[in-house]
Scaffold this motif. Structure first.
Motif, PDB file in Angstrom:
ATOM      1  N   GLN A 178       0.847  -1.193   0.000  1.00 21.07           N
ATOM      2  CA  GLN A 178       0.000   0.000   0.000  1.00 21.07           C
ATOM      3  C   GLN A 178       0.886   1.246   0.000  1.00 21.07           C
ATOM      4  OE1 GLN A 178      -2.273   0.612   3.597  1.00 21.07           O
ATOM      5  NE2 GLN A 178      -3.948   1.579   2.465  1.00 21.07           N
ATOM      6  N   GLY A 179       0.552   2.205  -0.877  1.00 21.85           N
ATOM      7  CA  GLY A 179       1.337   3.425  -0.981  1.00 21.85           C
ATOM      8  C   GLY A 179       2.348   3.408  -2.105  1.00 21.85           C
ATOM      9  N   ASP A 180       2.622   2.231  -2.677  1.00 21.71           N
ATOM     10  CA  ASP A 180       3.520   2.155  -3.829  1.00 21.71           C
ATOM     11  C   ASP A 180       2.871   2.843  -5.028  1.00 21.71           C
ATOM     12  OD1 ASP A 180       5.367   0.752  -2.408  1.00 21.71           O
ATOM     13  OD2 ASP A 180       4.960  -1.191  -3.331  1.00 21.71           O
ATOM     14  N   LEU A 181       3.702   3.481  -5.849  1.00 18.35           N
ATOM     15  CA  LEU A 181       3.235   4.145  -7.054  1.00 18.35           C
ATOM     16  C   LEU A 181       3.775   3.391  -8.269  1.00 18.35           C
ATOM     17  CD1 LEU A 181       1.689   6.739  -8.059  1.00 18.35           C
ATOM     18  CD2 LEU A 181       3.961   7.763  -8.353  1.00 18.35           C
ATOM     19  N   ILE A 182       2.880   2.771  -9.047  1.00 16.62           N
ATOM     20  CA  ILE A 182       3.286   2.056 -10.263  1.00 16.62           C
ATOM     21  C   ILE A 182       3.474   3.083 -11.369  1.00 16.62           C
ATOM     22  CG2 ILE A 182       2.681   0.270 -11.928  1.00 16.62           C
ATOM     23  CD1 ILE A 182       0.823  -0.940  -9.818  1.00 16.62           C
ATOM     24  N   VAL A 183       4.693   3.202 -11.873  1.00 16.75           N
ATOM     25  CA  VAL A 183       4.991   4.246 -12.865  1.00 16.75           C
ATOM     26  C   VAL A 183       5.310   3.690 -14.250  1.00 16.75           C
ATOM     27  CG1 VAL A 183       5.754   5.899 -11.125  1.00 16.75           C
ATOM     28  CG2 VAL A 183       7.409   4.322 -12.153  1.00 16.75           C
ATOM     29  N   ALA A 184       5.667   2.411 -14.348  1.00 21.38           N
ATOM     30  CA  ALA A 184       6.016   1.847 -15.651  1.00 21.38           C
ATOM     31  C   ALA A 184       5.989   0.332 -15.581  1.00 21.38           C
ATOM     32  CB  ALA A 184       7.400   2.325 -16.094  1.00 21.38           C
ATOM     33  N   THR A 185       5.902  -0.277 -16.742  1.00 21.41           N
ATOM     34  CA  THR A 185       6.046  -1.721 -16.853  1.00 21.41           C
ATOM     35  C   THR A 185       6.947  -2.018 -18.032  1.00 21.41           C
ATOM     36  OG1 THR A 185       4.907  -3.817 -17.293  1.00 21.41           O
ATOM     37  CG2 THR A 185       3.868  -1.830 -18.159  1.00 21.41           C
ATOM     38  N   ALA A 186       8.036  -2.717 -17.763  1.00 22.99           N
ATOM     39  CA  ALA A 186       9.040  -3.026 -18.788  1.00 22.99           C
ATOM     40  C   ALA A 186       9.466  -1.761 -19.519  1.00 22.99           C
ATOM     41  CB  ALA A 186       8.495  -4.057 -19.762  1.00 22.99           C
ATOM     42  N   GLY A 187       9.580  -0.656 -18.782  1.00 23.52           N
ATOM     43  CA  GLY A 187      10.037   0.595 -19.361  1.00 23.52           C
ATOM     44  C   GLY A 187       8.961   1.444 -20.001  1.00 23.52           C
ATOM     45  N   ARG A 188       7.732   0.947 -20.104  1.00 24.62           N
ATOM     46  CA  ARG A 188       6.636   1.712 -20.700  1.00 24.62           C
ATOM     47  C   ARG A 188       5.869   2.428 -19.602  1.00 24.62           C
ATOM     48  NH1 ARG A 188       3.306  -2.100 -24.649  1.00 24.62           N
ATOM     49  NH2 ARG A 188       2.272  -0.086 -24.964  1.00 24.62           N
ATOM     50  N   PRO A 189       5.621   3.734 -19.753  1.00 18.27           N
ATOM     51  CA  PRO A 189       4.951   4.500 -18.694  1.00 18.27           C
ATOM     52  C   PRO A 189       3.543   3.978 -18.404  1.00 18.27           C
ATOM     53  CG  PRO A 189       5.956   5.966 -20.303  1.00 18.27           C
ATOM     54  CD  PRO A 189       6.030   4.589 -20.885  1.00 18.27           C
ATOM     55  N   ILE A 190       3.169   4.029 -17.130  1.00 20.77           N
ATOM     56  CA  ILE A 190       1.815   3.677 -16.691  1.00 20.77           C
ATOM     57  C   ILE A 190       1.166   4.951 -16.155  1.00 20.77           C
ATOM     58  CG2 ILE A 190       0.438   2.376 -15.024  1.00 20.77           C
ATOM     59  CD1 ILE A 190       1.547   0.569 -17.098  1.00 20.77           C
ATOM     60  N   ARG A 191       0.194   5.472 -16.899  1.00 26.40           N
ATOM     61  CA  ARG A 191      -0.487   6.696 -16.472  1.00 26.40           C
ATOM     62  C   ARG A 191      -1.970   6.472 -16.199  1.00 26.40           C
ATOM     63  NH1 ARG A 191       2.981   8.576 -20.663  1.00 26.40           N
ATOM     64  NH2 ARG A 191       4.615   9.978 -19.871  1.00 26.40           N
ATOM     65  N   THR A 192      -2.529   5.429 -16.785  1.00 28.89           N
ATOM     66  CA  THR A 192      -3.955   5.149 -16.617  1.00 28.89           C
ATOM     67  C   THR A 192      -4.145   3.673 -16.298  1.00 28.89           C
ATOM     68  OG1 THR A 192      -4.397   4.557 -18.923  1.00 28.89           O
ATOM     69  CG2 THR A 192      -4.469   6.918 -18.356  1.00 28.89           C
ATOM     70  N   SER A 193      -5.340   3.344 -15.814  1.00 30.01           N
ATOM     71  CA  SER A 193      -5.639   1.935 -15.537  1.00 30.01           C
ATOM     72  C   SER A 193      -5.617   1.116 -16.817  1.00 30.01           C
ATOM     73  CB  SER A 193      -7.006   1.816 -14.852  1.00 30.01           C
ATOM     74  OG  SER A 193      -8.028   2.380 -15.648  1.00 30.01           O
ATOM     75  N   ASP A 194      -5.957   1.742 -17.956  1.00 32.08           N
ATOM     76  CA  ASP A 194      -5.910   1.018 -19.225  1.00 32.08           C
ATOM     77  C   ASP A 194      -4.485   0.614 -19.578  1.00 32.08           C
ATOM     78  OD1 ASP A 194      -8.634   1.145 -19.672  1.00 32.08           O
ATOM     79  OD2 ASP A 194      -8.520   3.060 -20.727  1.00 32.08           O
ATOM     80  N   ASP A 195      -3.519   1.479 -19.254  1.00 31.14           N
ATOM     81  CA  ASP A 195      -2.112   1.122 -19.480  1.00 31.14           C
ATOM     82  C   ASP A 195      -1.751  -0.146 -18.697  1.00 31.14           C
ATOM     83  OD1 ASP A 195      -1.762   3.368 -21.086  1.00 31.14           O
ATOM     84  OD2 ASP A 195      -1.014   4.600 -19.428  1.00 31.14           O
ATOM     85  N   LEU A 196      -2.240  -0.210 -17.458  1.00 34.86           N
ATOM     86  CA  LEU A 196      -1.943  -1.381 -16.625  1.00 34.86           C
ATOM     87  C   LEU A 196      -2.667  -2.615 -17.151  1.00 34.86           C
ATOM     88  CD1 LEU A 196      -0.516  -2.519 -14.160  1.00 34.86           C
ATOM     89  CD2 LEU A 196      -2.467  -1.788 -12.767  1.00 34.86           C
ATOM     90  N   PHE A 197      -3.947  -2.469 -17.534  1.00 36.46           N
ATOM     91  CA  PHE A 197      -4.700  -3.591 -18.097  1.00 36.46           C
ATOM     92  C   PHE A 197      -3.989  -4.147 -19.324  1.00 36.46           C
ATOM     93  CE2 PHE A 197      -8.822  -1.968 -16.133  1.00 36.46           C
ATOM     94  CZ  PHE A 197      -8.877  -2.999 -15.217  1.00 36.46           C
ATOM     95  N   ALA A 234      -0.837  -8.615 -21.816  1.00 37.10           N
ATOM     96  CA  ALA A 234       0.323  -9.101 -22.562  1.00 37.10           C
ATOM     97  C   ALA A 234       1.023 -10.249 -21.842  1.00 37.10           C
ATOM     98  CB  ALA A 234       1.308  -7.965 -22.800  1.00 37.10           C
ATOM     99  N   ALA A 235       0.715 -10.421 -20.552  1.00 37.23           N
ATOM    100  CA  ALA A 235       1.306 -11.511 -19.776  1.00 37.23           C
ATOM    101  C   ALA A 235       0.380 -12.716 -19.794  1.00 37.23           C
ATOM    102  CB  ALA A 235       1.544 -11.068 -18.333  1.00 37.23           C
TER     103      ALA A 235
END
Length: 295
Positions: A246-265, A270-271
């Motif tokens: 809790q409190g962690d900020l997800i900023v990227a995945t494999a070097g690609r920026p994460i700005r929206t929930s769609d980016d994370l989805f 892809a996994a």
């Protein structure tokens, strides 16, 4: 008057023909509709089924208990294995392309309470909406044929009685969305009928959107950074096992920026369900890379 007579004749014809292949799914809260996909198989929305068994009510009033053969929660689809008797499957509108202004008919049997047939037009194509767990469903068909509550899972048909889409979402103000009955849907439905449920990888976290994350970090004196803030972590989830907190900020995945929930989805899609995803996380003022394994 001639046009109205023609519409009325089409509604009567569809009710007597295609209407026999439209069923009710469930009997109480959350009940919906469905269509006979083939012998012993009914296609409906995933949000219409609860658990592994569901009651299916046919147009002649017969009710039978069925088993959920397969479900795709994120795609909002499910196939029920049930005795369909001699009821034929609805023909697919192979090659038909939904275009704005195209006349369509929506059929439903809300929770088995009787057949409804309504008329409308295609009002939009390639629309996007959120599935039951918030994931985007793209390429949807928007139409204006009125629907009662409990109509989701029912078909959108051409005047010839061909399956053009599966109703799944009410926009309000007289507009409705349907999953197009194309080759993609046919393939997904066939897989679900074989028992191949779609299992999308899940982190097991509750997140706050980018603007909330920026505001909260500013409030505690941390640098504002684009990303998704983890508000909670499910116990024994992939996220918990990987050490996300809790409190962690997800900023990227494999070097690609994460700005929206769609980016994370998109990153999770892809996994593979048994694969891994690499997340870049800011904890306090430091950044770290965390490998999340889905098992």
């Amino acid at each position: 008057m001639a046009i109205l007579d023609e519409i009325g004749a089409s509604i009567r014809q569809l009710a007597q023909g295609a209407g026999t292949s439209v069923v009710g799914v469930g009997q109480r809260w959350g009940a919906g509709s469905g269509v006979v996909l083939g012998e012993g198989k009914v296609l409906t929305n995933a949000h219409n089924v609860r658990g592994d068994r569901v009651t299916v009510t046919f147009a002649d009033g017969r009710a039978a208990d069925g088993d959920v053969a397969g479900h795709d929660i994120d795609g909002d689809l499910a196939v029920i294995s049930v005795d369909t008797g001699a009821i034929p499957a609805l023909p697919w509108a192979d090659g038909a392309v939904a275009e704005i202004g195209m006349p369509v008919f929506a059929l439903a049997n809300p929770g088995g309470r009787g057949l409804r047939v309504t008329f409308g037009f295609v009002s939009g194509v390639e629309r996007t909406f959120r599935g039951p767990r918030g994931q985007r469903i793209t390429g949807s068909l928007e139409h204006t044929a009125p629907l009662l509550p409990g109509s989701s899972g029912g078909p959108v048909l051409t005047a010839a009685g061909q399956l053009l889409g599966i109703n799944t979402n009410r926009l309000g103000d007289g507009f409705y969305l349907a999953i197009p009955a194309d080759e993609t849907l046919r393939g997904r439905a066939d897989a679900l009928a074989r028992g191949e449920s779609a299992q999308s990888p899940r982190l097991g976290v509750a997140i706050a959107p980018n603007h909330v994350a920026r505001r909260l970090r500013r409030a505690v004196g941390l640098a504002e950074t684009d990303g998704l803030l983890i508000r909670d972590v499910e116990e024994d989830s992939p996220a918990a096992r990987a050490g996300l907190a809790q409190g962690d900020l997800i900023v990227a995945t494999a070097g690609r920026p994460i700005r929206t929930s769609d980016d994370l989805f998109d990153a999770l899609q892809a996994a593979t369900p048994a694969g891994t995803v690499e997340l870049n996380v800011i904890r306090g003022t430091g950044e770290r890379t965390i490998q999340v394994t889905f098992a």
